[in-house]
Write a protein that holds these residues in place. Sequence first.
Motif, PDB file in Angstrom:
ATOM      1  N   ALA A 165       5.541   4.446  -5.140  1.00 12.80           N
ATOM      2  CA  ALA A 165       5.046   5.314  -4.068  1.00 12.80           C
ATOM      3  C   ALA A 165       6.203   6.017  -3.360  1.00 12.80           C
ATOM      4  O   ALA A 165       7.088   5.359  -2.805  1.00 12.80           O
ATOM      5  N   ALA A 178       7.581   2.930  -1.054  1.00 10.35           N
ATOM      6  CA  ALA A 178       6.930   1.625  -0.964  1.00 10.35           C
ATOM      7  C   ALA A 178       7.119   0.903  -2.287  1.00 10.35           C
ATOM      8  O   ALA A 178       6.764   1.429  -3.341  1.00 10.35           O
ATOM      9  N   LYS A 180       6.642  -2.140  -5.170  1.00 14.48           N
ATOM     10  CA  LYS A 180       5.453  -2.731  -5.787  1.00 14.48           C
ATOM     11  C   LYS A 180       5.772  -4.156  -6.216  1.00 14.48           C
ATOM     12  O   LYS A 180       6.678  -4.385  -7.024  1.00 14.48           O
ATOM     13  N   VAL A 208       4.365  -4.328   3.181  1.00 13.03           N
ATOM     14  CA  VAL A 208       3.150  -3.667   2.701  1.00 13.03           C
ATOM     15  C   VAL A 208       2.550  -4.496   1.573  1.00 13.03           C
ATOM     16  O   VAL A 208       3.222  -5.355   0.994  1.00 13.03           O
ATOM     17  N   VAL A 211       1.456  -1.914  -3.945  1.00 15.52           N
ATOM     18  CA  VAL A 211       1.216  -0.485  -3.786  1.00 15.52           C
ATOM     19  C   VAL A 211       1.510   0.267  -5.083  1.00 15.52           C
ATOM     20  O   VAL A 211       2.554   0.071  -5.707  1.00 15.52           O
ATOM     21  N   THR A 212       0.578   1.155  -5.487  1.00 13.78           N
ATOM     22  CA  THR A 212       0.818   2.040  -6.628  1.00 13.78           C
ATOM     23  C   THR A 212       1.050   3.492  -6.210  1.00 13.78           C
ATOM     24  O   THR A 212       1.529   4.284  -7.012  1.00 13.78           O
ATOM     25  N   GLY A 214       1.147   6.322  -2.331  1.00 11.37           N
ATOM     26  CA  GLY A 214       0.903   6.495  -0.906  1.00 11.37           C
ATOM     27  C   GLY A 214       1.001   7.952  -0.518  1.00 11.37           C
ATOM     28  O   GLY A 214       1.511   8.786  -1.269  1.00 11.37           O
ATOM     29  N   LEU A 225      -1.884   3.852   1.772  1.00 12.38           N
ATOM     30  CA  LEU A 225      -1.285   3.180   0.626  1.00 12.38           C
ATOM     31  C   LEU A 225      -2.402   2.627  -0.238  1.00 12.38           C
ATOM     32  O   LEU A 225      -3.334   2.012   0.266  1.00 12.38           O
ATOM     33  N   ARG A 226      -2.299   2.842  -1.551  1.00  9.05           N
ATOM     34  CA  ARG A 226      -3.330   2.354  -2.455  1.00  9.05           C
ATOM     35  C   ARG A 226      -2.744   1.404  -3.475  1.00  9.05           C
ATOM     36  O   ARG A 226      -1.533   1.401  -3.747  1.00  9.05           O
ATOM     37  N   SER A 227      -3.627   0.589  -4.081  1.00 14.21           N
ATOM     38  CA  SER A 227      -3.259  -0.260  -5.203  1.00 14.21           C
ATOM     39  C   SER A 227      -4.308  -0.035  -6.290  1.00 14.21           C
ATOM     40  O   SER A 227      -5.091   0.911  -6.224  1.00 14.21           O
ATOM     41  N   ALA A 231      -7.342   0.420  -0.981  1.00 13.37           N
ATOM     42  CA  ALA A 231      -6.486   1.341  -0.230  1.00 13.37           C
ATOM     43  C   ALA A 231      -6.612   1.025   1.244  1.00 13.37           C
ATOM     44  O   ALA A 231      -7.665   0.573   1.709  1.00 13.37           O
TER      45      ALA A 231
END
Length: 349
Positions: A165, A178, A180, A208, A211-212, A214, A225-227, A231
Amino acid sequence: MRSYPTGPAGRAAAALAASLAVLVPLFAGAGPAVADDGRPDRDFTIEDPRITESSGLAASRKHPGVYWTHNDSDDGPYVFAVDSRTGKTLATVTLRGVGQPRDVEGISIGPDGDVYVGDIGDNLDGTWDHVWIYRFPEPKTLRDSTVTAVQYDVKYADGARNAEALMVHPKTGRVYIASKNEDGGGLYEGPEKLAAGSTNVFRRVDEVPWVTDGAFSPDGTRLVLRSYFSARAYAFEDGRLGEDRSVAAPFQRQAESVTYTADGSALMFGSEGEASGVVRVEAEGWTGGESGTGESGSGSGSGEGAGAPKGGGQGAAGQEGAGDGEVALGAAVLVGVAALWFALKRRRG
Protein backbone atom coordinates in the motif's frame (compact mmCIF):
# COMPACT_ATOMS: atom_id res chain seq x y z
CA MET A 1 2.81 -10.28 -6.33
CA ARG A 2 0.28 -12.74 -4.94
CA SER A 3 1.56 -13.98 -1.61
CA TYR A 4 0.16 -15.54 1.54
CA PRO A 5 1.55 -15.83 5.06
CA THR A 6 3.36 -18.97 6.09
CA GLY A 7 2.10 -21.59 8.50
CA PRO A 8 -1.56 -22.51 9.15
CA ALA A 9 -2.80 -19.04 8.23
CA GLY A 10 -0.99 -19.30 4.93
CA ARG A 11 -2.50 -22.66 4.11
CA ALA A 12 -5.94 -21.34 5.00
CA ALA A 13 -5.46 -18.27 2.81
CA ALA A 14 -4.24 -20.35 -0.11
CA ALA A 15 -7.18 -22.74 0.24
CA LEU A 16 -9.63 -19.84 0.41
CA ALA A 17 -8.13 -18.22 -2.67
CA ALA A 18 -8.35 -21.47 -4.59
CA SER A 19 -11.98 -21.96 -3.64
CA LEU A 20 -13.06 -18.40 -4.41
CA ALA A 21 -12.72 -18.98 -8.13
CA VAL A 22 -15.47 -21.59 -7.78
CA LEU A 23 -17.61 -20.20 -4.98
CA VAL A 24 -17.71 -16.44 -5.55
CA PRO A 25 -19.59 -16.65 -8.89
CA LEU A 26 -22.27 -18.75 -7.19
CA PHE A 27 -23.03 -15.89 -4.80
CA ALA A 28 -22.14 -12.86 -6.86
CA GLY A 29 -22.52 -13.66 -10.55
CA ALA A 30 -19.69 -13.39 -13.03
CA GLY A 31 -18.54 -9.96 -11.78
CA PRO A 32 -19.14 -6.28 -12.43
CA ALA A 33 -20.08 -5.10 -15.88
CA VAL A 34 -19.86 -1.75 -17.64
CA ALA A 35 -22.61 0.64 -16.59
CA ASP A 36 -25.43 0.77 -19.15
CA ASP A 37 -25.80 4.55 -18.84
CA GLY A 38 -22.17 5.16 -19.80
CA ARG A 39 -21.50 7.33 -16.76
CA PRO A 40 -18.01 7.24 -15.20
CA ASP A 41 -17.00 5.90 -11.79
CA ARG A 42 -19.35 2.92 -11.86
CA ASP A 43 -18.62 -0.80 -11.62
CA PHE A 44 -16.51 -1.86 -14.59
CA THR A 45 -14.35 -4.67 -15.90
CA ILE A 46 -10.75 -4.13 -17.00
CA GLU A 47 -10.76 -5.49 -20.54
CA ASP A 48 -7.08 -5.15 -21.48
CA PRO A 49 -5.65 -8.71 -21.73
CA ARG A 50 -2.24 -7.35 -20.70
CA ILE A 51 -3.56 -6.35 -17.27
CA THR A 52 -3.73 -9.65 -15.43
CA GLU A 53 -2.48 -8.58 -11.98
CA SER A 54 -3.97 -5.16 -11.31
CA SER A 55 -2.50 -4.38 -7.89
CA GLY A 56 -3.21 -0.67 -7.50
CA LEU A 57 -5.75 1.97 -8.49
CA ALA A 58 -5.60 5.76 -8.57
CA ALA A 59 -8.33 8.07 -9.84
CA SER A 60 -7.07 10.52 -12.45
CA ARG A 61 -7.12 14.21 -11.52
CA LYS A 62 -6.99 15.42 -15.12
CA HIS A 63 -9.29 12.94 -16.85
CA PRO A 64 -12.67 12.32 -15.17
CA GLY A 65 -13.63 8.67 -14.89
CA VAL A 66 -10.14 7.38 -15.73
CA TYR A 67 -8.18 5.12 -13.37
CA TRP A 68 -4.47 4.39 -13.39
CA THR A 69 -3.38 0.82 -12.69
CA HIS A 70 -0.42 -1.52 -13.19
CA ASN A 71 0.58 -5.16 -13.02
CA ASP A 72 2.48 -6.19 -9.93
CA SER A 73 5.34 -8.37 -11.18
CA ASP A 74 6.94 -9.98 -14.22
CA ASP A 75 6.08 -6.89 -16.24
CA GLY A 76 7.95 -3.87 -17.51
CA PRO A 77 7.81 -0.23 -16.34
CA TYR A 78 4.24 0.26 -17.55
CA VAL A 79 1.24 2.12 -16.17
CA PHE A 80 -2.21 1.94 -17.76
CA ALA A 81 -5.03 4.49 -17.95
CA VAL A 82 -8.39 2.66 -17.95
CA ASP A 83 -11.74 4.28 -18.75
CA SER A 84 -14.41 3.34 -16.19
CA ARG A 85 -17.13 3.97 -18.78
CA THR A 86 -15.94 1.17 -21.04
CA GLY A 87 -13.22 -0.75 -19.19
CA LYS A 88 -10.87 -0.10 -22.10
CA THR A 89 -7.27 1.12 -21.83
CA LEU A 90 -6.90 4.66 -23.15
CA ALA A 91 -3.14 4.98 -22.72
CA THR A 92 -0.09 2.94 -21.83
CA VAL A 93 2.69 4.97 -20.23
CA THR A 94 6.22 3.54 -20.28
CA LEU A 95 8.53 4.85 -17.56
CA ARG A 96 12.02 5.84 -18.69
CA GLY A 97 14.95 6.46 -16.35
CA VAL A 98 14.09 3.76 -13.81
CA GLY A 99 15.47 0.28 -13.22
CA GLN A 100 13.67 -2.96 -13.93
CA PRO A 101 10.62 -3.04 -11.63
CA ARG A 102 10.61 -5.96 -9.20
CA ASP A 103 7.20 -6.02 -7.52
CA VAL A 104 5.01 -2.97 -8.15
CA GLU A 105 2.17 -2.93 -5.62
CA GLY A 106 0.73 0.58 -5.23
CA ILE A 107 -0.10 3.77 -7.07
CA SER A 108 -1.27 7.20 -5.90
CA ILE A 109 -1.53 10.78 -7.15
CA GLY A 110 -0.15 13.72 -5.18
CA PRO A 111 -1.45 17.28 -4.79
CA ASP A 112 0.94 18.41 -7.52
CA GLY A 113 -0.74 16.09 -10.03
CA ASP A 114 2.22 13.71 -10.17
CA VAL A 115 1.66 9.96 -10.25
CA TYR A 116 3.60 7.94 -7.66
CA VAL A 117 4.22 4.23 -8.33
CA GLY A 118 5.35 1.99 -5.47
CA ASP A 119 7.78 -0.80 -6.35
CA ILE A 120 7.53 -1.87 -2.70
CA GLY A 121 6.60 -5.55 -2.69
CA ASP A 122 8.95 -7.98 -0.91
CA ASN A 123 7.29 -11.34 -0.39
CA LEU A 124 10.13 -12.73 1.73
CA ASP A 125 10.01 -9.80 4.19
CA GLY A 126 13.61 -8.73 3.95
CA THR A 127 15.00 -9.95 0.65
CA TRP A 128 15.77 -6.42 -0.51
CA ASP A 129 17.41 -3.84 1.72
CA HIS A 130 15.70 -1.08 -0.24
CA VAL A 131 12.67 -0.58 -2.48
CA TRP A 132 11.72 2.11 -4.98
CA ILE A 133 9.12 4.75 -5.70
CA TYR A 134 8.73 6.16 -9.22
CA ARG A 135 7.19 9.55 -9.92
CA PHE A 136 6.03 11.24 -13.12
CA PRO A 137 3.57 14.03 -14.07
CA GLU A 138 0.12 12.80 -15.05
CA PRO A 139 -0.12 13.28 -18.83
CA LYS A 140 -2.42 16.04 -20.09
CA THR A 141 -3.36 13.92 -23.11
CA LEU A 142 -4.16 10.23 -22.93
CA ARG A 143 -2.17 8.37 -25.55
CA ASP A 144 0.58 5.76 -25.53
CA SER A 145 3.78 7.55 -24.51
CA THR A 146 7.15 7.26 -22.82
CA VAL A 147 7.88 9.61 -19.93
CA THR A 148 10.97 10.27 -17.83
CA ALA A 149 10.29 9.31 -14.23
CA VAL A 150 12.16 10.17 -11.04
CA GLN A 151 13.28 7.16 -9.01
CA TYR A 152 13.53 7.32 -5.21
CA ASP A 153 15.37 4.79 -3.05
CA VAL A 154 13.40 3.86 0.08
CA LYS A 155 14.43 2.11 3.29
CA TYR A 156 12.54 1.49 6.54
CA ALA A 157 14.01 2.67 9.82
CA ASP A 158 13.26 -0.69 11.47
CA GLY A 159 14.44 -2.95 8.67
CA ALA A 160 13.21 -4.40 5.38
CA ARG A 161 9.64 -5.66 5.06
CA ASN A 162 6.89 -6.49 2.60
CA ALA A 163 4.37 -3.79 1.63
CA GLU A 164 1.58 -3.36 -0.89
CA ALA A 165 0.00 0.00 0.00
CA LEU A 166 1.40 3.36 -1.14
CA MET A 167 -0.56 6.53 -0.30
CA VAL A 168 0.31 10.17 -1.05
CA HIS A 169 -1.46 12.69 1.17
CA PRO A 170 -3.57 14.93 -1.12
CA LYS A 171 -2.78 18.10 0.86
CA THR A 172 0.76 17.77 2.23
CA GLY A 173 2.20 15.56 -0.50
CA ARG A 174 3.82 13.34 2.12
CA VAL A 175 4.15 9.69 1.15
CA TYR A 176 2.99 6.84 3.40
CA ILE A 177 3.45 3.08 3.08
CA ALA A 178 1.51 0.37 4.94
CA SER A 179 3.39 -2.88 5.42
CA LYS A 180 1.74 -6.29 5.03
CA ASN A 181 2.01 -8.91 7.76
CA GLU A 182 -0.36 -11.61 8.97
CA ASP A 183 0.15 -10.47 12.58
CA GLY A 184 -0.48 -6.82 11.73
CA GLY A 185 1.65 -4.31 9.87
CA GLY A 186 2.80 -0.77 10.32
CA LEU A 187 2.02 2.62 8.82
CA TYR A 188 5.26 4.23 7.67
CA GLU A 189 5.74 7.95 7.06
CA GLY A 190 8.26 9.22 4.55
CA PRO A 191 10.31 12.40 4.84
CA GLU A 192 8.57 15.72 4.27
CA LYS A 193 9.91 15.66 0.71
CA LEU A 194 11.36 12.73 -1.17
CA ALA A 195 14.92 13.21 -2.43
CA ALA A 196 16.37 11.62 -5.55
CA GLY A 197 19.96 10.44 -5.36
CA SER A 198 19.86 9.63 -1.64
CA THR A 199 18.05 7.18 0.63
CA ASN A 200 14.60 8.15 1.87
CA VAL A 201 13.99 6.65 5.32
CA PHE A 202 10.39 5.77 6.21
CA ARG A 203 9.58 5.59 9.93
CA ARG A 204 6.83 3.57 11.62
CA VAL A 205 4.18 5.90 13.07
CA ASP A 206 1.24 3.59 13.76
CA GLU A 207 -0.03 0.02 13.76
CA VAL A 208 -2.38 -1.31 11.08
CA PRO A 209 -4.02 -4.68 10.20
CA TRP A 210 -2.93 -6.87 7.31
CA VAL A 211 -3.08 -4.48 4.34
CA THR A 212 -3.09 -5.03 0.55
CA ASP A 213 -3.80 -1.39 -0.44
CA GLY A 214 -4.88 1.99 0.87
CA ALA A 215 -6.11 5.41 -0.22
CA PHE A 216 -6.63 8.89 1.21
CA SER A 217 -9.89 10.73 0.74
CA PRO A 218 -9.48 13.80 -1.53
CA ASP A 219 -9.62 16.14 1.47
CA GLY A 220 -7.02 14.09 3.34
CA THR A 221 -9.14 13.54 6.45
CA ARG A 222 -9.72 9.79 5.91
CA LEU A 223 -7.43 6.88 5.14
CA VAL A 224 -8.98 3.63 3.91
CA LEU A 225 -6.97 0.42 4.23
CA ARG A 226 -8.11 -2.86 2.74
CA SER A 227 -7.09 -6.51 2.95
CA TYR A 228 -8.26 -9.60 1.12
CA PHE A 229 -11.52 -9.83 3.06
CA SER A 230 -12.13 -6.45 4.70
CA ALA A 231 -11.57 -2.70 4.73
CA ARG A 232 -11.49 0.03 7.37
CA ALA A 233 -11.62 3.81 7.21
CA TYR A 234 -9.56 5.81 9.71
CA ALA A 235 -9.74 9.45 10.66
CA PHE A 236 -6.40 11.01 9.71
CA GLU A 237 -4.95 14.13 11.28
CA ASP A 238 -1.38 15.41 11.69
CA GLY A 239 0.00 12.23 10.17
CA ARG A 240 -1.67 9.88 12.65
CA LEU A 241 -4.60 7.46 12.60
CA GLY A 242 -7.68 8.20 14.69
CA GLU A 243 -11.17 6.77 15.04
CA ASP A 244 -11.90 3.90 12.67
CA ARG A 245 -14.95 2.33 11.03
CA SER A 246 -15.54 -0.77 8.94
CA VAL A 247 -16.21 -0.24 5.24
CA ALA A 248 -18.60 -2.29 3.12
CA ALA A 249 -15.87 -3.74 0.95
CA PRO A 250 -16.98 -6.13 -1.81
CA PHE A 251 -16.06 -9.80 -1.63
CA GLN A 252 -13.55 -10.22 -4.47
CA ARG A 253 -11.50 -13.10 -5.76
CA GLN A 254 -8.07 -11.48 -5.21
CA ALA A 255 -8.70 -8.16 -3.43
CA GLU A 256 -5.66 -6.00 -4.13
CA SER A 257 -6.58 -2.36 -4.68
CA VAL A 258 -8.69 0.59 -3.55
CA THR A 259 -8.98 4.29 -4.36
CA TYR A 260 -11.43 7.11 -3.83
CA THR A 261 -13.21 8.60 -6.82
CA ALA A 262 -11.80 12.02 -7.68
CA ASP A 263 -14.78 13.77 -6.06
CA GLY A 264 -14.62 11.62 -2.92
CA SER A 265 -18.19 10.39 -3.29
CA ALA A 266 -17.24 6.71 -3.45
CA LEU A 267 -14.52 4.11 -3.12
CA MET A 268 -13.46 1.91 -6.03
CA PHE A 269 -12.29 -1.60 -5.09
CA GLY A 270 -10.24 -3.66 -7.54
CA SER A 271 -9.04 -7.22 -7.86
CA GLU A 272 -6.33 -9.18 -9.66
CA GLY A 273 -6.94 -11.61 -12.49
CA GLU A 274 -7.83 -11.54 -16.16
CA ALA A 275 -10.84 -9.30 -16.89
CA SER A 276 -10.86 -8.29 -13.24
CA GLY A 277 -13.69 -6.22 -11.83
CA VAL A 278 -13.68 -2.83 -10.14
CA VAL A 279 -16.60 -2.23 -7.76
CA ARG A 280 -17.96 1.12 -6.58
CA VAL A 281 -18.92 1.54 -2.91
CA GLU A 282 -20.61 4.77 -1.85
CA ALA A 283 -18.72 6.78 0.77
CA GLU A 284 -21.39 7.82 3.23
CA GLY A 285 -19.20 9.17 5.99
CA TRP A 286 -19.17 8.13 9.63
CA THR A 287 -22.27 6.37 10.93
CA GLY A 288 -23.12 3.91 13.65
CA GLY A 289 -22.00 3.65 17.25
CA GLU A 290 -18.64 3.41 18.96
CA SER A 291 -15.31 3.21 17.18
CA GLY A 292 -14.85 -0.03 15.30
CA THR A 293 -18.56 -0.93 15.30
CA GLY A 294 -19.99 1.53 12.80
CA GLU A 295 -20.41 1.25 9.08
CA SER A 296 -19.07 3.46 6.33
CA GLY A 297 -20.36 3.15 2.81
CA SER A 298 -22.82 0.98 0.94
CA GLY A 299 -21.70 -1.14 -1.94
CA SER A 300 -23.04 -2.30 -5.25
CA GLY A 301 -20.65 -5.24 -5.22
CA SER A 302 -20.90 -8.88 -4.32
CA GLY A 303 -20.48 -8.78 -0.57
CA GLU A 304 -19.05 -7.00 2.44
CA GLY A 305 -16.27 -7.61 4.90
CA ALA A 306 -15.48 -6.28 8.33
CA GLY A 307 -11.92 -5.74 9.45
CA ALA A 308 -9.93 -5.85 12.64
CA PRO A 309 -9.60 -2.65 14.67
CA LYS A 310 -6.49 -0.52 14.45
CA GLY A 311 -3.39 -2.38 15.51
CA GLY A 312 -5.14 -5.76 15.71
CA GLY A 313 -3.92 -8.86 13.97
CA GLN A 314 -5.93 -9.75 10.89
CA GLY A 315 -5.58 -13.25 9.57
CA ALA A 316 -6.74 -14.47 6.21
CA ALA A 317 -9.18 -17.07 7.43
CA GLY A 318 -11.64 -14.97 9.42
CA GLN A 319 -12.68 -11.47 10.51
CA GLU A 320 -14.45 -10.10 13.54
CA GLY A 321 -17.58 -8.00 13.46
CA ALA A 322 -19.01 -9.27 10.19
CA GLY A 323 -22.69 -8.84 9.44
CA ASP A 324 -25.15 -11.67 9.03
CA GLY A 325 -24.75 -11.72 5.26
CA GLU A 326 -20.99 -11.82 5.57
CA VAL A 327 -21.17 -14.67 8.07
CA ALA A 328 -23.39 -16.68 5.71
CA LEU A 329 -21.06 -16.09 2.78
CA GLY A 330 -18.01 -16.84 4.89
CA ALA A 331 -19.58 -20.04 6.15
CA ALA A 332 -20.37 -21.11 2.61
CA VAL A 333 -16.78 -20.46 1.57
CA LEU A 334 -15.43 -22.45 4.51
CA VAL A 335 -17.79 -25.32 3.73
CA GLY A 336 -16.51 -25.28 0.17
CA VAL A 337 -12.90 -25.25 1.35
CA ALA A 338 -13.58 -28.15 3.70
CA ALA A 339 -15.23 -30.14 0.92
CA LEU A 340 -12.28 -29.54 -1.39
CA TRP A 341 -9.83 -30.45 1.36
CA PHE A 342 -11.50 -33.76 2.21
CA ALA A 343 -11.94 -34.59 -1.47
CA LEU A 344 -8.22 -34.06 -2.11
CA LYS A 345 -7.29 -35.99 1.03
CA ARG A 346 -9.52 -38.88 0.05
CA ARG A 347 -8.11 -38.88 -3.47
CA ARG A 348 -4.55 -38.99 -2.16
CA GLY A 349 -5.53 -41.80 0.23
